[in-house]
Design a protein around this motif. Structure first.
Motif, mmCIF file in Angstrom:
data_model
loop_
_atom_site.group_PDB
_atom_site.id
_atom_site.type_symbol
_atom_site.label_atom_id
_atom_site.label_comp_id
_atom_site.label_asym_id
_atom_site.label_seq_id
_atom_site.Cartn_x
_atom_site.Cartn_y
_atom_site.Cartn_z
ATOM 1 N N ALA A 412 5.717 4.539 -3.570
ATOM 2 C CA ALA A 412 4.830 3.410 -3.312
ATOM 3 C C ALA A 412 4.240 2.902 -4.619
ATOM 4 O O ALA A 412 4.057 3.656 -5.579
ATOM 5 C CB ALA A 412 3.711 3.824 -2.358
ATOM 6 N N GLY A 413 3.913 1.628 -4.624
ATOM 7 C CA GLY A 413 3.364 1.019 -5.828
ATOM 8 C C GLY A 413 1.883 1.231 -6.010
ATOM 9 O O GLY A 413 1.339 0.960 -7.078
ATOM 10 N N SER A 414 1.216 1.701 -4.967
ATOM 11 C CA SER A 414 -0.226 1.929 -5.045
ATOM 12 C C SER A 414 -0.614 3.113 -4.179
ATOM 13 O O SER A 414 0.137 3.525 -3.286
ATOM 14 C CB SER A 414 -0.988 0.690 -4.576
ATOM 15 N N ILE A 415 -1.806 3.646 -4.434
ATOM 16 C CA ILE A 415 -2.311 4.746 -3.613
ATOM 17 C C ILE A 415 -2.547 4.268 -2.192
ATOM 18 O O ILE A 415 -2.284 4.996 -1.217
ATOM 19 C CB ILE A 415 -3.613 5.311 -4.215
ATOM 20 N N ALA A 416 -2.998 3.037 -2.044
ATOM 21 C CA ALA A 416 -3.234 2.500 -0.696
ATOM 22 C C ALA A 416 -1.940 2.485 0.106
ATOM 23 O O ALA A 416 -1.914 2.891 1.282
ATOM 24 C CB ALA A 416 -3.820 1.091 -0.801
ATOM 25 N N GLU A 417 -0.861 2.018 -0.515
ATOM 26 C CA GLU A 417 0.426 1.982 0.176
ATOM 27 C C GLU A 417 0.928 3.389 0.473
ATOM 28 O O GLU A 417 1.438 3.661 1.574
ATOM 29 C CB GLU A 417 1.449 1.231 -0.675
ATOM 30 N N GLU A 426 -6.758 5.797 3.556
ATOM 31 C CA GLU A 426 -6.716 5.323 2.171
ATOM 32 C C GLU A 426 -7.965 5.711 1.393
ATOM 33 O O GLU A 426 -7.884 6.238 0.277
ATOM 34 C CB GLU A 426 -6.558 3.801 2.169
ATOM 35 N N ALA A 427 -9.131 5.472 1.957
ATOM 36 C CA ALA A 427 -10.387 5.732 1.238
ATOM 37 C C ALA A 427 -10.534 7.218 0.904
ATOM 38 O O ALA A 427 -11.020 7.573 -0.183
ATOM 39 C CB ALA A 427 -11.574 5.259 2.076
ATOM 40 N N ALA A 428 -10.100 8.092 1.813
ATOM 41 C CA ALA A 428 -10.222 9.532 1.587
ATOM 42 C C ALA A 428 -9.326 9.987 0.438
ATOM 43 O O ALA A 428 -9.750 10.766 -0.424
ATOM 44 C CB ALA A 428 -9.874 10.288 2.857
ATOM 45 N N LEU A 429 -8.080 9.516 0.412
ATOM 46 C CA LEU A 429 -7.164 9.906 -0.660
ATOM 47 C C LEU A 429 -7.644 9.350 -1.998
ATOM 48 O O LEU A 429 -7.592 10.049 -3.021
ATOM 49 C CB LEU A 429 -5.755 9.418 -0.349
ATOM 50 N N PRO A 476 1.208 4.429 -11.521
ATOM 51 C CA PRO A 476 2.194 4.050 -10.504
ATOM 52 C C PRO A 476 3.582 3.923 -11.128
ATOM 53 O O PRO A 476 3.700 3.781 -12.350
ATOM 54 C CB PRO A 476 1.674 2.694 -10.027
ATOM 55 N N PRO A 477 4.643 4.001 -10.306
ATOM 56 C CA PRO A 477 4.594 4.214 -8.859
ATOM 57 C C PRO A 477 4.234 5.656 -8.518
ATOM 58 O O PRO A 477 4.366 6.557 -9.341
ATOM 59 C CB PRO A 477 6.015 3.865 -8.405
ATOM 60 N N TYR A 478 3.816 5.835 -7.284
ATOM 61 C CA TYR A 478 3.428 7.151 -6.793
ATOM 62 C C TYR A 478 4.476 7.668 -5.803
ATOM 63 O O TYR A 478 5.191 6.881 -5.167
ATOM 64 C CB TYR A 478 2.060 7.080 -6.111
#
Length: 572
Positions: A412-417, A426-429, A476-478
Motif C-alpha cells: 500500500a502507498g500509505s498507512i491508511a490504505e 487506521e487511527a490505531a495503527l 512508503p510503500p508499506y
C-alpha cells in the motif's frame, strides 16, 4: 527364539530422529543388539528437517573453543529461564540432562560426529543469570549426503531449508544481503562452496541434514539395522512390562520383541488435527506447522493407553508463520529482528518484542489473543525493510508477483490504505507507529526493549545504529503479512524420569518403556532457552535411555551374555 516373535532384539528404537540414533549408537557400542524402526519411508525424523543445532550447556566442544561455562552457570540459567513448575523440568531431570552432556558428546565424537561450536549464536535470554552471549550450541561440519551410498535416497531432506552448504553462523550475514562487507564476503564464500560441490558432483548440506547425515553414517558403520516403512500399531505389555511392539511391515503385521526395552522417539502430534483440537491451544491448524509429516501422535497415544502420564500437552515449539499462496507455511525467524518493521495485533497495537525467541513470540500471540484479536497478527514493513532484507527465501528488493496478486503480501502507498486492507483501524495503527517511530529514531524501544538482548541483535542489521533491530517504519510503500502461531513440533507429551523411563500418573515406572524428543514433556518446560534446546534434550535422553537399558534391562538376564545375532527378518 520364541515362536510368537517375528523379530527379536535387545534395544528397539521407534523413530529415527536424533535421540533414537544416539541411543542406538550407544547401545550398539556396548554390545547390545539394536533395531531402529521408522514409520515413514525416509530416515532422519524431525531432526533432519531442523537447523541441526544442539543446545548443550558446559559441553567439551564449546570449552575447547574458549567458551566460559560451568555447571553452576547452567543451573542458574535453568532457574532463571525454565523454572521448576513442571514435572519434566524437575531438579532430578535437569541434573540428569547436565550430567550426560560431557560423556555423550565425547562418545559421539568417538563415533565420528564432527561437532563444532556455533559461534555467535547466543542463549535466547543471555541477559538473565547464567546466560551466555557466546551461546552453548553445537552443530556439525557440513556433510556430503553421497557418503550415505544407498541410504541417500532414503534420507529425509527438509523442503523448507535451502539446499546450500552453510553453517549456522553464516545464516545471519546471508539474510542481510550485501549490506556489510561481512555479508558480501559470506555470500561469496557460500557461493564458492556451492560451486565447488557442484563441480565435484557432491551434495553438501548444513543444518539438520548435516547432523543427521553424520549420525546415519555412524549408524551404518556400526551395522545398526534400520527398517523404514514400519509402522507400530501397539505396544506389547506382559505383567506390567513393555516387551515389544506390533508393527506393520511389507503389508503384514509382525511382532518384535525388545529384551532390554523400547525407546520411543517418534515425534509429537503436530499433524494430528484431532489431537491438536483436544489437547492444544486454540485456535489451531495443521496448516500452520512445518513439523515432520510423520508427526501424527500414534506412539504417544499408544503409551497413554498403557496409563502413561502426560504434561505440557498444550505446548509446541511455536514459531510465527505465514501461509503462502500455495497454502504451505513459512516461518519467520531472522525476519523479526530486522529494523524498519513491527508486528501488531488486529487492533493495530504492538504487544511483544518482535525479535524475541520464536517460542516466546508464539506464546505471546496466544496470550494476546485472549484479550484482543491477535491470530493472525500483522507484520508491517516499510520500503527500506523490503528493499534490504530477505523475507523467506526472497532476497531484499525482489517481491514475487504472486505474493502481491494473491494477497499474501499486502502492498500500500500509505498507512491508511494498509490499515484498511488489513482490517485494522487506521487511527490505531497510525498512533502505534507514531509512538514507535518517535523512539526508534534514537534506536529505542521503551515498550518492549527490542534489540537489547544479544539474541535479538544476532539477526539484526549492524549498519543500523545504535540499535540493529530498531528503526522507524515511515517510508512508503508499506507492506504487511499475516502471521499465525505456527510450530516446528509439539513439545508436550509423556512424563519421563531422569533415565527417560516413561511414568504413570502415580509416578511409578512403566518398565521397559522409554521416550525422548517431541513425544515427551520437555526438560525445558515451557521455554526455549537456546538454539537447539529440543534436539539437545532429545539426544541426551536418548543417550540416558540406552545407558539404563545397558545397565539394567527388563527381560530375564538368563543367557544374555550368550546371545547371538538378533532375528530381524528382512533387515535393511
Amino acid at each position: 527364539m520364541t515362536a510368537e516373535w517375528d523379530a527379536v532384539t535387545d534395544c528397539l528404537m521407534v523413530g529415527s530422529g536424533g535421540g533414537a540414533l544416539c541411543g542406538a549408537l550407544a547401545a550398539a557400542a556396548a554390545g547390545r543388539q539394536v533395531l531402529v524402526i521408522e514409520k515413514t519411508d525416509v530416515v532422519g525424523g524431525s531432526t533432519a528437517m531442523s537447523g541441526g543445532v544442539l543446545w548443550l550447556p558446559d559441553n567439551p566442544v564449546s570449552a575447547r573453543a574458549g567458551v566460559e561455562d560451568s555447571r553452576s552457570d547452567a543451573l542458574r540459567y535453568f532457574d532463571a529461564v525454565v523454572g521448576r513448575d513442571t514435572p519434566s523440568a524437575s531438579p532430578e531431570r535437569v541434573t540428569a540432562f547436565l550430567d550426560a552432556i560431557g560423556p555423550m558428546v565425547e562418545f559421539l565424537e568417538q563415533q565420528g560426529i564432527p561437532f563444532r561450536h556455533c559461534e555467535g549464536y547466543s542463549d535466547y535470554y543471555d541477559e538473565r543469570p547464567g546466560g551466555k552471549a557466546r551461546g552453548r550450541s553445537l552443530e556439525t561440519e557440513l556433510f556430503d549426503t553421497k557418503q550415505l551410498g544407498p541410504w541417500q535416497k532414503r534420507f529425509r531432506i527438509s523442503e523448507t531449508l535451502p539446499a546450500i552448504p552453510i553453517y549456522t553462523a553464516e545464516v545471519a550475514a546471508m539474510t542481510r544481503g550485501v549490506r556489510t562487507w561481512r555479508s558480501a564476503l559470506t555470500i561469496g564464500k557460500v557461493g564458492a562452496r556451492l560451486v565447488a560441490a557442484a563441480l565435484r558432483r557432491r551434495s553438501v548440506r548444513g543444518s539438520g541434514a548435516a547432523l543427521q547425515g553424520w549420525m546415519l553414517l555412524a549408524a551404518a558403520r556400526a551395522d545398526v539395522p534400520i527398517w523404514t516403512s514400519t509402522r507400530v500399531t501397539e505396544l506389547i505389555e506382559e505383567n506390567g512390562v513393555v516387551v515389544g511392539v506390533c508393527a506393520v511391515r511389507d503389508g503384514r503385521t509382525i511382532r518384535i520383541q525388545a529384551r532390554d526395552g523400547v525407546l520411543i522417539n517418534s515425534g509429537g502430534f503436530s499433524h494430528n488435527a484431532e489431537m491438536r483440537e483436544k489437547y492444544g491451544r486454540s485456535p489451531t491448524s495443521t496448516g500452520w506447522t512445518v513439523a515432520n509429516p510423520g508427526d501424527t501422535g500414534e506412539m504417544l497415544q499408544a503409551a497413554m493407553d498403557l496409563g502413561a502420564a502426560t504434561d505440557l500437552m498444550e505446548e509446541a515449539w511455536w514459531i510465527p508463520s505465514s501461509v503462502q499462496p500455495d497454502q504451505s507455511p513459512l516461518y519467520a525467524v531472522f525476519e523479526r529482528s530486522k529494523p524498519h518493521a513491527i508486528m501488531v495485533d488486529g487492533t493495530g497495537e504492538r504487544y511483544v518484542n518482535e525479535a524475541a525467541s520464536y517460542m516466546e513470540v508464539g506464546q505471546a500471540m496466544y496470550e494476546r489473543n485472549a484479550v484482543a484479536p491477535a491470530i493472525p497478527s500483522w507484520w508491517i514493513m516499510d520500503s527500506r525493510n523490503r528493499r534490504r532484507y530477505m523475507w523467506g527465501m526472497a532476497p531484499g528488493g525482489w517481491t514475487p508477483r504472486q505474493w502481491i496478486s494473491s494477497g499474501y503480501m499486502i502492498k500500500a502507498g500509505s498507512i491508511a490504505e494498509l490499515a484498511d486492507r488489513c482490517g485494522i483501524e487506521e487511527a490505531a495503527l497510525e498512533k502505534t507507529l507514531e509512538r514507535y517511530n518517535t523512539a526508534a529514531v534514537h534506536g529505542k524501544d521503551p515498550d518492549f526493549a527490542k534489540g537489547e538482548r544479544a539474541y535479538d541483535r544476532y539477526y539484526g542489521d549492524p549498519r543500523v545504529r545504535p540499535n540493529p533491530c530498531v528503526a522507524p517504519v515511515d517510508r512508503p510503500p508499506y507492506y504487511a503479512v499475516a502471521l499465525y502461531p505456527g510450530d516446528v513440533g509439539t513439545c508436550g507429551g509423556l512424563v519421563t524420569d531422569a533415565d527417560a523411563r516413561v511414568l504413570r500418573a502415580d509416578g511409578t515406572v512403566i518398565d521397559g518403556l522409554y521416550a525422548t524428543g517431541n513425544c515427551t514433556a520437555s526438560v525445558m518446560g515451557r521455554t526455549y532457552p537456546g538454539a537447539g534446546a529440543s534436539i539437545g534434550a532429545s539426544f541426551v535422553f536418548g543417550w540416558r535411555a540406552a545407558q539404563h537399558m545397558i545397565r539394567a534391562g527388563v527381560a530375564p538376564a538368563v543367557g544374555k551374555q550368550d546371545r547371538g545375532p538378533a532375528h530381524t527378518s528382512g533387515a535393511e
